[in-house]
Design a protein around this motif. Structure first.
Motif, PDB file in Angstrom:
ATOM      1  N   CYS A   1       0.548  -1.194   0.313  1.00 25.39           N
ATOM      2  CA  CYS A   1      -0.408   0.207  -0.100  1.00 25.39           C
ATOM      3  C   CYS A   1       0.374   1.501  -0.222  1.00 25.39           C
ATOM      4  O   CYS A   1       0.490   2.510  -0.170  1.00 25.39           O
ATOM      5  CB  CYS A   1      -1.189  -0.018   1.342  1.00 25.39           C
ATOM      6  SG  CYS A   1      -1.962  -1.346   1.145  1.00 25.39           S
ATOM      7  N   GLY A   2       2.159   1.175   0.011  1.00 27.07           N
ATOM      8  CA  GLY A   2       3.141   2.527  -0.369  1.00 27.07           C
ATOM      9  C   GLY A   2       3.121   2.636  -1.526  1.00 27.07           C
ATOM     10  O   GLY A   2       4.040   3.914  -1.621  1.00 27.07           O
ATOM     11  N   SER A   3       2.836   2.173  -2.799  1.00 28.85           N
ATOM     12  CA  SER A   3       2.920   3.041  -3.937  1.00 28.85           C
ATOM     13  C   SER A   3       1.643   2.582  -4.885  1.00 28.85           C
ATOM     14  O   SER A   3       1.566   1.030  -4.491  1.00 28.85           O
ATOM     15  CB  SER A   3       4.589   2.219  -4.310  1.00 28.85           C
ATOM     16  OG  SER A   3       5.190   1.208  -4.465  1.00 28.85           O
TER      17      SER A   3
ATOM     18  N   ARG B   1      -2.220  11.134  -5.403  1.00 27.61           N
ATOM     19  CA  ARG B   1      -4.001  11.381  -4.135  1.00 27.61           C
ATOM     20  C   ARG B   1      -4.824  12.522  -5.391  1.00 27.61           C
ATOM     21  O   ARG B   1      -5.781  11.596  -5.724  1.00 27.61           O
ATOM     22  CB  ARG B   1      -3.990  12.461  -4.032  1.00 27.61           C
ATOM     23  CG  ARG B   1      -2.550  11.652  -2.703  1.00 27.61           C
ATOM     24  CD  ARG B   1      -2.890  11.981  -0.791  1.00 27.61           C
ATOM     25  NE  ARG B   1      -1.888  11.606  -0.288  1.00 27.61           N
ATOM     26  CZ  ARG B   1      -1.664  10.318   0.010  1.00 27.61           C
ATOM     27  NH1 ARG B   1      -2.972   9.926   0.617  1.00 27.61           N
ATOM     28  NH2 ARG B   1      -0.322  10.038   0.821  1.00 27.61           N
ATOM     29  N   GLU B   2      -4.224  13.362  -5.924  1.00 28.07           N
ATOM     30  CA  GLU B   2      -5.568  13.885  -6.408  1.00 28.07           C
ATOM     31  C   GLU B   2      -5.862  13.867  -8.246  1.00 28.07           C
ATOM     32  O   GLU B   2      -7.356  13.334  -8.454  1.00 28.07           O
ATOM     33  CB  GLU B   2      -4.398  15.522  -7.599  1.00 28.07           C
ATOM     34  CG  GLU B   2      -5.483  16.331  -7.826  1.00 28.07           C
ATOM     35  CD  GLU B   2      -5.336  17.929  -7.750  1.00 28.07           C
ATOM     36  OE1 GLU B   2      -5.355  18.379  -9.064  1.00 28.07           O
ATOM     37  OE2 GLU B   2      -4.443  18.642  -7.628  1.00 28.07           O
ATOM     38  N   LYS B   3      -5.173  12.991  -8.829  1.00 20.85           N
ATOM     39  CA  LYS B   3      -5.344  11.967 -10.363  1.00 20.85           C
ATOM     40  C   LYS B   3      -6.435  10.803  -9.615  1.00 20.85           C
ATOM     41  O   LYS B   3      -6.918  10.783 -10.314  1.00 20.85           O
ATOM     42  CB  LYS B   3      -3.936  11.698 -10.834  1.00 20.85           C
ATOM     43  CG  LYS B   3      -4.091  11.002 -12.484  1.00 20.85           C
ATOM     44  CD  LYS B   3      -2.733  10.523 -12.861  1.00 20.85           C
ATOM     45  CE  LYS B   3      -3.561   9.900 -14.063  1.00 20.85           C
ATOM     46  NZ  LYS B   3      -1.570  10.191 -14.651  1.00 20.85           N
ATOM     47  N   PHE B   4      -6.220  10.197  -8.818  1.00 16.41           N
ATOM     48  CA  PHE B   4      -6.895   9.684  -8.832  1.00 16.41           C
ATOM     49  C   PHE B   4      -7.924   9.369  -7.433  1.00 16.41           C
ATOM     50  O   PHE B   4      -8.335   8.559  -6.723  1.00 16.41           O
ATOM     51  CB  PHE B   4      -6.386   7.223  -8.161  1.00 16.41           C
ATOM     52  CG  PHE B   4      -5.028   7.471  -9.436  1.00 16.41           C
ATOM     53  CD1 PHE B   4      -6.139   6.188 -10.184  1.00 16.41           C
ATOM     54  CD2 PHE B   4      -4.045   7.486 -10.218  1.00 16.41           C
ATOM     55  CE1 PHE B   4      -5.557   6.217 -12.257  1.00 16.41           C
ATOM     56  CE2 PHE B   4      -3.327   6.975 -11.131  1.00 16.41           C
ATOM     57  CZ  PHE B   4      -4.388   7.102 -11.941  1.00 16.41           C
ATOM     58  N   ASN B   5      -8.046  10.511  -6.965  1.00 13.92           N
ATOM     59  CA  ASN B   5      -8.813  10.493  -5.815  1.00 13.92           C
ATOM     60  C   ASN B   5      -9.167  10.017  -4.374  1.00 13.92           C
ATOM     61  O   ASN B   5      -9.694   9.356  -4.242  1.00 13.92           O
ATOM     62  CB  ASN B   5     -10.324  10.094  -6.317  1.00 13.92           C
ATOM     63  CG  ASN B   5     -11.245  11.718  -5.292  1.00 13.92           C
ATOM     64  OD1 ASN B   5     -11.418  12.553  -4.695  1.00 13.92           O
ATOM     65  ND2 ASN B   5     -12.883  10.834  -5.757  1.00 13.92           N
ATOM     66  N   LEU B   6      -7.344   9.668  -4.312  1.00 15.10           N
ATOM     67  CA  LEU B   6      -7.195   8.574  -3.156  1.00 15.10           C
ATOM     68  C   LEU B   6      -6.991   9.518  -1.869  1.00 15.10           C
ATOM     69  O   LEU B   6      -6.787  10.731  -1.600  1.00 15.10           O
ATOM     70  CB  LEU B   6      -5.743   8.147  -3.475  1.00 15.10           C
ATOM     71  CG  LEU B   6      -5.942   7.455  -4.398  1.00 15.10           C
ATOM     72  CD1 LEU B   6      -4.314   7.191  -5.168  1.00 15.10           C
ATOM     73  CD2 LEU B   6      -6.571   6.205  -4.532  1.00 15.10           C
TER      74      LEU B   6
ATOM     75  N   VAL C   1      -3.606   2.656   1.857  1.00 19.46           N
ATOM     76  CA  VAL C   1      -2.919   3.856   0.559  1.00 19.46           C
ATOM     77  C   VAL C   1      -4.142   5.396   0.739  1.00 19.46           C
ATOM     78  O   VAL C   1      -2.303   5.847   1.043  1.00 19.46           O
ATOM     79  CB  VAL C   1      -3.327   3.169  -0.363  1.00 19.46           C
ATOM     80  CG1 VAL C   1      -3.344   4.457  -2.298  1.00 19.46           C
ATOM     81  CG2 VAL C   1      -2.995   2.244  -1.408  1.00 19.46           C
ATOM     82  N   SER C   2      -4.619   5.790   1.471  1.00 25.21           N
ATOM     83  CA  SER C   2      -4.738   6.835   1.341  1.00 25.21           C
ATOM     84  C   SER C   2      -4.259   7.955   2.998  1.00 25.21           C
ATOM     85  O   SER C   2      -3.984   8.666   2.763  1.00 25.21           O
ATOM     86  CB  SER C   2      -6.526   6.991   1.894  1.00 25.21           C
ATOM     87  OG  SER C   2      -6.114   6.535   3.417  1.00 25.21           O
TER      88      SER C   2
END
Length: 143
Positions: free
Chosen positions: A89-91, A138-143, A127-128
């Motif tokens: 979950c780190g990448s 985060r922005e690109k994939f709405n995380l 991930v979040s």
């Protein structure tokens, strides 16, 4: 006589089926050239990009992540696993939806199933909260 059962279905049906598999929680096995490894990896699809043309994913590894930023999954829950595995979950890695659709159209056996709802929630939480995911990702994939 077709070599595989899937060949009995029309191309249109097979394309729709491949497209339907490109969803959050799908597990797919594929090669990731940028990792410079000579074997295929299992990935878990997470979310599509804001534009909708890409999907982000995380890898399933044999070993835990160095920062303990992983979710453990067991072979008794996932028939394709040989041993306890760790969802990193780190990448995240990104794949074009079209690439995934074409891959599953040509090679439907690469779809292995879906991650459990509980594991998916655990993965998304980790991930979040990961310090190694960039703000751009985060922005690109709405995380």
């Amino acid at each position: 006589m077709p070599d595989e059962l899937i060949e009995l279905f029309s191309e249109e049906f097979r394309r729709k089926h491949a497209s339907a598999l490109i969803v959050a929680d799908s597990i797919i096995i594929l090669e990731i050239p940028e990792f410079n490894i000579n074997h295929e990896k299992f990935i878990v699809l997470l979310t599509s990009s804001i534009q909708g043309n890409e999907f982000c994913a995380v890898c399933i590894n044999s070993n835990p992540s160095p920062r303990n930023n992983h979710v453990i999954i067991h072979p008794h829950e996932y028939h394709f696993l040989d041993h306890v595995s760790h969802v990193d979950c780190g990448s995240i890695i990104a794949f074009s939806k079209e690439y995934l659709k074409e891959l599953l159209f040509r090679e439907p056996h690469r779809y292995k199933g879906s991650i459990s709802e509980t594991a998916y929630i655990d993965i998304m939480l980790k991930v979040s909260q990961s310090l190694t995911i960039t703000d751009e990702q985060r922005e690109k994939f709405n995380l």
